[in-house]
Design a protein around this motif. Structure first.
Motif, short mmCIF file in Angstrom:
data_model
loop_
_atom_site.label_atom_id
_atom_site.label_comp_id
_atom_site.label_asym_id
_atom_site.label_seq_id
_atom_site.Cartn_x
_atom_site.Cartn_y
_atom_site.Cartn_z
N LEU A 127 0.83 -1.21 0.00
CA LEU A 127 0.00 0.00 0.00
C LEU A 127 0.86 1.26 0.00
CD1 LEU A 127 -3.02 -0.23 2.46
CD2 LEU A 127 -3.00 0.23 0.00
N LEU A 128 1.89 1.21 0.83
CA LEU A 128 2.75 2.36 0.95
C LEU A 128 3.50 2.63 -0.36
CD1 LEU A 128 3.65 4.45 3.02
CD2 LEU A 128 5.71 3.12 3.31
N PHE A 176 0.70 6.54 8.96
CA PHE A 176 0.71 5.26 8.28
C PHE A 176 1.25 4.16 9.21
CE2 PHE A 176 2.23 2.00 5.49
CZ PHE A 176 1.19 1.91 4.57
N ALA A 191 2.84 11.97 6.92
CA ALA A 191 1.97 10.86 6.51
C ALA A 191 2.49 9.55 7.06
CB ALA A 191 1.91 10.79 4.98
N ALA A 233 5.80 13.60 3.23
CA ALA A 233 5.82 12.17 3.48
C ALA A 233 6.02 11.81 4.95
CB ALA A 233 6.91 11.52 2.64
N LEU A 242 2.77 9.97 -4.09
CA LEU A 242 1.82 11.08 -3.97
C LEU A 242 2.18 12.01 -2.81
CD1 LEU A 242 -1.43 8.94 -4.31
CD2 LEU A 242 -0.17 10.10 -6.13
N LEU A 243 3.02 11.53 -1.90
CA LEU A 243 3.19 12.26 -0.66
C LEU A 243 4.26 13.34 -0.74
CD1 LEU A 243 2.85 9.21 1.71
CD2 LEU A 243 1.14 10.95 1.25
N LYS A 244 5.30 13.09 -1.50
CA LYS A 244 6.38 14.06 -1.66
C LYS A 244 6.95 14.53 -0.32
CE LYS A 244 5.87 14.34 -6.18
NZ LYS A 244 4.48 14.33 -6.61
N LEU A 292 2.42 2.09 -3.20
CA LEU A 292 1.47 2.71 -4.10
C LEU A 292 1.28 4.19 -3.83
CD1 LEU A 292 -1.40 0.10 -4.54
CD2 LEU A 292 0.40 0.74 -6.15
N ILE A 293 1.19 4.54 -2.53
CA ILE A 293 0.84 5.93 -2.25
C ILE A 293 2.06 6.83 -2.07
CG2 ILE A 293 -1.43 5.45 -1.27
CD1 ILE A 293 -0.14 5.84 1.49
N SER A 294 3.24 6.26 -1.85
CA SER A 294 4.38 7.11 -1.50
C SER A 294 4.70 8.18 -2.56
CB SER A 294 5.60 6.26 -1.16
OG SER A 294 6.18 5.79 -2.34
#
Ligand code: ATP
Ligand code: SF4
Ligand code: SF4
Ligand code: MG
Lengths: 307, 687
Positions: free
Chosen positions: A152-153, A171, A167, A164, A159-161, A155-157
């Motif tokens: 999951l991470l 997480f 987040a 992060a 997007l976080l820039k 996948l989303i990492s």
């Protein structure tokens, strides 16, 4: 952590003779007395305290900031100017380590207790209310336990820039509370049938007040241990995620990104790797010592102090 | 040595060294047991009863320091090597414990466990013979269908049956001495009566001497020849039961005898409380250990500990003033005067409104099996249609054995929601019509006190917070809460300054007072008391019972008093309801029911209660019940008591038919009501 024995809430009562009970201390004090005489605890506390202080004031002692590039002195070993040496692009390892430690500490100290808080809340609620709500929550906990958090991470990492690391705190907390929640849930189920909880219910005390006043304090020692050890988990989780490039994203630094940068040079220029690694190991070791000492003090079967 | 007594304990002391102190659990006690004698050892919790007999069995933990001597037929047990000792333990000395489940191995059948003991001590015995003997032993101790039951595992037996198995194992090798440590404490009275009977029978068959350790003076009065009273690790009085019960010479024994409710005299006089608690065994004062609680202590008592001195033939007491008591200069009534009842002027006026009305309430539980697909495998009728009412200022005693539905009944009432079936009215208001807010408000009027005072108080809260908890629900300001807590602690006989302490710092009796103070916080009209004194030492019980009586008089409270101890109920209640398997089988005014019980179950229950008076015990006729309570899942047709009913057994078969087919309802007989078809034919006598 599930190995921690169910707490014997009346330990003090069974330890003391009824005739002299008034002179003895409460359970909390008993734990404190045991803790006080454990050197491990004091070593851990001292080291952690020193590291926190160092993380806060460490940059005062150097005129380099972690982003400065001393291109003339890039790739040099420890020296009077760069205490821990510099990396490929001339950044000061000492300054980077201090800043990286800050981040790791912040993540650990927030994510660990946050996860504990979450498990206390969910676990005690599910255990106390029981019935349908409990089934749904248990189902959800089990679901989370099998979800591939790492995937999951990944996948989303992207997007976080640069946000992060914030987040990441949530997480990590969101994926480490489940086991403890189950422990708390089981403890709550046995507490729920205790007369003092029944008494409160029949007085008309509300559910959340009962949880706060009667349930949580009676599992407090478990929670304190969990929060301490949770700090360790969170730091390890952060460093390993960042190491693989899915946690903290450059230009942000954490001990994990430093280690990742340093690995390739570990054999040729060891200072790039060794200093951050040493700081990380020392930190983990110190926090574990505290957690360990706490567990021994709370679990009456482990200590030699038992009368 | 032929003339040596069976067991002689000489100057036995047992110490347990602790971190920084030493617990003197048993201090310099000496006694003798002759062949075939029955000795009862009594004393409150922690007085050293168990430790002293564990020492005889050689079962003390290795941390114990034992001094003195224990001679079994003249041979010293303390010097004996392990092999000889363990042989002796199986052959000559047998032990029966309070909790038979932990003494039996769960993975072997009871037959195997009995046979094992036999084979271990008689190598010549064949397996076959041992098995046959096991069946025979089970028959002796009254296990029905022993041929079948030898193959059962311990967990398949009820508590009473397990204790029978323990007795069977104990007598298997014809021992000369049986030591029984609280063998009936965990059992219901009717089962206790059965077990004591079996123990007597075992004694007759084997001719063994018996040492029975108990806290129940009634059990000693009815069974023992001699009694030894222990206090703070010391023997403080010994003698024949008649001497000690009728002419006690040690103030502790005196007080103890006056503090226990007696089924015969209960309710006619007030109990005499024996306040305080024994000194801590690791910091004993130099003088008499009872000095702090003794009303006739003199200066000399603080200086030297009085030795056990002879007062008459084989009657000894350890008290400096025993001679004065012997000479009649000090009377029991002067030493422990009976407290005065609350003067009429201080009694609250009561109008006699109905506070609680329970009509035909039922509560069934369905038993299910399977985690995912639940299927019903049975139904437990925990409460099966019961009705009663309680008026202002009245105490209803609800009695019955464990599992009869007492606790379910009170939980049903306390929920304040509509029951599965039937109705509950509080102050005339049907609880099923209450809204959420009204229900919360109603909770003020009805409060509960639980059995185990330790479990009922949150160990993490201070006394002040505990007592104030009911007030936090009803918007009472912090200052008012604090003031009220002070008043309440004072009301229940505690000091207001104790508010900042934690529950574990208090003794059992004090904790129960804290529980009562909490229940009184909202000025309720009705208190539900669930076995409020049964977890307390006898000497403490009287104080709590008196407190409850006083509170009732002064505040005009009503109680629903749940108990299994009939003597306590007779002492405090105005009305009594006897429950059996989810039903009330007899109810009425206490005076009527206890004087003339009509239902055979009530009679059996009454006759099973031991009376702390050896003369009364000897002249009693016992009605013993057969067997155990039927399993709650059983479907019983007709009268639910017929499997154990002593009246049913002597009835004509034509009359029995009705018991087997028709469920008897409560009906008025004389002045009370009973649920028995043939109550009029009942000629069973109880005293
Ligand atoms: N293994 C042990 N270590 C330390 N102290 C012990 C030990 N066993 C017993 N004691 C202490 O010895 C004293 C006497 O205990 P004992 O068990 O004989 O009491 P008792 O009269 O049988 O009480 P009860 O009615 O509760 O069974 C108590 O203060 C107890 O705490
Ligand atoms: S010796 Fe003194 S204190 Fe002890 S019981 Fe006798 S009178 Fe009371
Ligand atoms: S109805 Fe029959 S079985 Fe039931 S109590 Fe009466 S006599 Fe006994
Ligand atoms: Mg005992």
């Amino acid at each position: 952590m599930a190995v921690i024995e169910p707490l014997d809430l009346d330990t003090t009562a069974s330890l003391v003779d009824p005739g002299k009970a008034p002179k003895r201390s409460s359970r909390g004090r008993l734990i404190w007395i045991r803790l006080r005489s454990t050197p491990r605890f004091w070593i851990g506390v001292t080291v952690v305290a020193l590291m926190i202080i160092w993380a806060i004031i460490g940059l005062w002692f150097t005129h380099w900031s972690p982003t400065d590039q001393d291109l003339i002195n890039s790739r040099t070993g420890p020296s009077g100017s760069h205490w821990f040496g510099t990396d490929d692009i001339g950044q000061d390892i000492y300054a980077e380590t201090v800043v990286g430690l800050r981040k790791s500490l912040a993540i650990g100290l927030i994510a660990g207790p946050l996860s504990t808080l979450l498990s206390a809340f969910v676990g005690s609620f599910a255990g106390y209310v029981g019935g349908k709500a409990d089934s749904v929550i248990s189902w959800f906990i089990n679901l989370l336990l099998v979800v591939p958090a790492f995937f999951l991470l990944v996948l989303i990492s992207p997007l976080l820039k640069d946000k992060a690391w914030v987040a990441l705190i949530f997480f990590i907390a969101a994926f480490t509370w489940m086991v403890m929640a189950q422990v708390i849930r089981a403890q709550t189920k046995s507490l729920r049938d205790r007369d003092f909880v029944k008494a409160a219910r029949f007085m008309g005390v509300g559910t959340f007040t009962i949880l706060r006043r009667h349930i949580v304090p009676n599992v407090a020692s478990l929670l304190i241990i969990d929060a301490t050890l949770g700090v360790v988990y969170a730091i390890i989780a952060e460093t390993s995620l960042s190491y693989f490039g899915f946690g903290i994203q450059p230009p942000q630094v954490s001990l994990g990104t430093l280690l990742a940068d340093g690995t390739s040079a570990a054999t040729t220029r060891p200072w790039v790797f060794l200093f951050p690694a040493g700081v990380l190991i020392l930190l983990l070791f110190a926090v574990s010592l505290i957690g360990d000492a706490l567990r021994d003090a709370v679990d009456p079967t482990s200590g030699a102090t038992r009368g | 040595m032929v003339n040596a007594p069976l067991l002689e304990v000489r100057n036995l002391s047992v110490d347990f060294p602790q971190n920084n102190s030493t617990v003197h659990a048993v201090r310099d006690i000496s006694y003798v047991i002759n062949r075939g004698e029955f000795l009862g050892i009594v004393g409150e919790s922690g007085s050293g009863k168990s430790v002293s007999s564990m020492a005889v069995m050689g079962l003390l933990p290795s941390s114990a320091q034992v001094s003195g001597d224990i001679l079994f037929r003249g041979e010293s047990l303390l010097d004996m090597d392990d092999r000889k000792l363990s042989r002796l333990r199986g052959n000559e000395i047998a032990m029966i414990f309070q909790d038979p489940l932990s003494a039996l191995t769960p993975v072997y059948t009871v037959g195997n466990q009995i046979a094992e003991g036999l084979l271990l001590h008689d190598k010549a015995l064949s397996k076959q013979a041992a098995a046959t003997r096991a069946v025979e032993l089970l028959r002796i101790v009254g296990i029905p269908a022993p041929e079948r039951r030898v193959k059962a595992f311990p967990h398949e037996f009820s508590g009473g049956m397990r204790q029978r198995v323990m007795i069977a194992i104990a007598i298997a090798n014809n021992p000369n001495l049986i030591i029984a440590d609280e063998p009936t404490t965990a059992l219901d009275v009717t089962i206790q009566a059965q077990i004591l009977e079996v123990l007597q029978k075992a004694k007759e068959i084997t001719g063994a001497a018996v040492v029975l350790i108990t806290h129940d003076l009634g059990v000693v009065a009815g069974n023992a020849d001699r009694i030894a009273v222990m206090y703070a690790g010391k023997l403080v009085e010994t003698g024949s039961v008649d001497d000690v019960f009728n002419r006690p010479h040690m103030p502790y024994t005196l007080g103890l005898l006056r503090s226990v409710p007696n089924l015969i005299t209960a309710g006619k006089t007030r109990l005499v409380p024996l306040e305080g608690r024994p000194p801590s065994l690791d910091a004993l004062p130099p003088g008499c250990p009872f000095e702090q609680r003794c009303p006739i202590a003199i200066d000399a008592c603080r200086e030297t500990e009085p030795p056990l001195l002879s007062i008459g033939s084989s009657h000894e007491a350890a008290c400096l003033r025993a001679p004065e008591i012997a000479a009649g200069q000090l009377q029991a009534a002067d030493v422990f005067p009976r407290p005065e009842p609350i003067p009429a002027a201080d009694q609250a006026k009561v109008e006699g409104r109905t506070v609680l009305e329970v009509t035909d309430v039922k509560r069934y539980f369905t038993l299910t099996r399977g985690a995912v697909f639940k299927r019903e495998i049975g139904k437990v009728k925990a409460v099966d249609g019961i009705s009663f009412d309680i008026h202002e200022g009245e105490v209803l005693g609800l009695v019955g054995e464990s599992g009869c539905g007492k606790s379910t009944t009170i939980l049903e009432i306390l929920e304040l929601t509509s029951p599965q079936d039937g109705s509950i009215k509080i102050d005339g208001v049907d609880v099923s019509t209450l809204t959420k807010d009204q229900r919360l408000a109603k909770r003020k009027d009805i409060q509960v006190v639980f059995q185990d005072p330790m479990a009922a108080l949150d160990p993490r809260l201070t006394i002040e917070d505990i007592v104030a908890e009911p007030l936090t629900v009803h918007n009472v300001s912090k200052a008012d809460q604090r003031r009220r807590v002070g008043e309440l602690l004072d009301t229940v006989g505690l000091e207001a300054s104790m508010g900042s302490r934690y529950p574990h710092e208090f003794s059992g009796g004090q904790r129960q007072r804290i529980g009562i103070a909490r229940a009184l916080a909202t000025e309720p009209k009705l208190l539900i008391l669930d076995e409020p004194v049964s977890a307390l030492d006898v000497s403490i019980q009287a104080g709590v019972i008196n407190l409850l009586e006083d509170l009732k008089e002064r505040l005009g409270l009503s109680y629903l008093f749940v108990a299994h101890d009939l003597a306590v109920v007779r002492q405090i209640a105005d009305k009594v309801a006897v429950m059996y398997l989810g039903r009330i089988v007899e109810s009425g005014r206490v005076a009527d029911v206890f004087a003339r019980p009509h239902h055979p179950y009530t009679q059996a229950l009454m006759s099973a209660v031991p009376i702390p008076d050896p003369d009364a015990e000897r002249s009693r006729k016992r009605i013993l019940l057969d067997g155990d309570l039927p399993s709650p899942t059983d479907e019983i047709s007709g009268c639910r008591f017929h499997s154990r009913c002593p009246l049913f057994k002597v009835l004509d078969p034509s009359l029995q038919q009705r018991c087997l087919t028709e469920d008897p309802q409560l009906r008025v007989i004389d002045t009370s009501s009973a649920a028995c078809h043939h109550a009029e034919l009942n000629t069973l006598q109880v005293t």
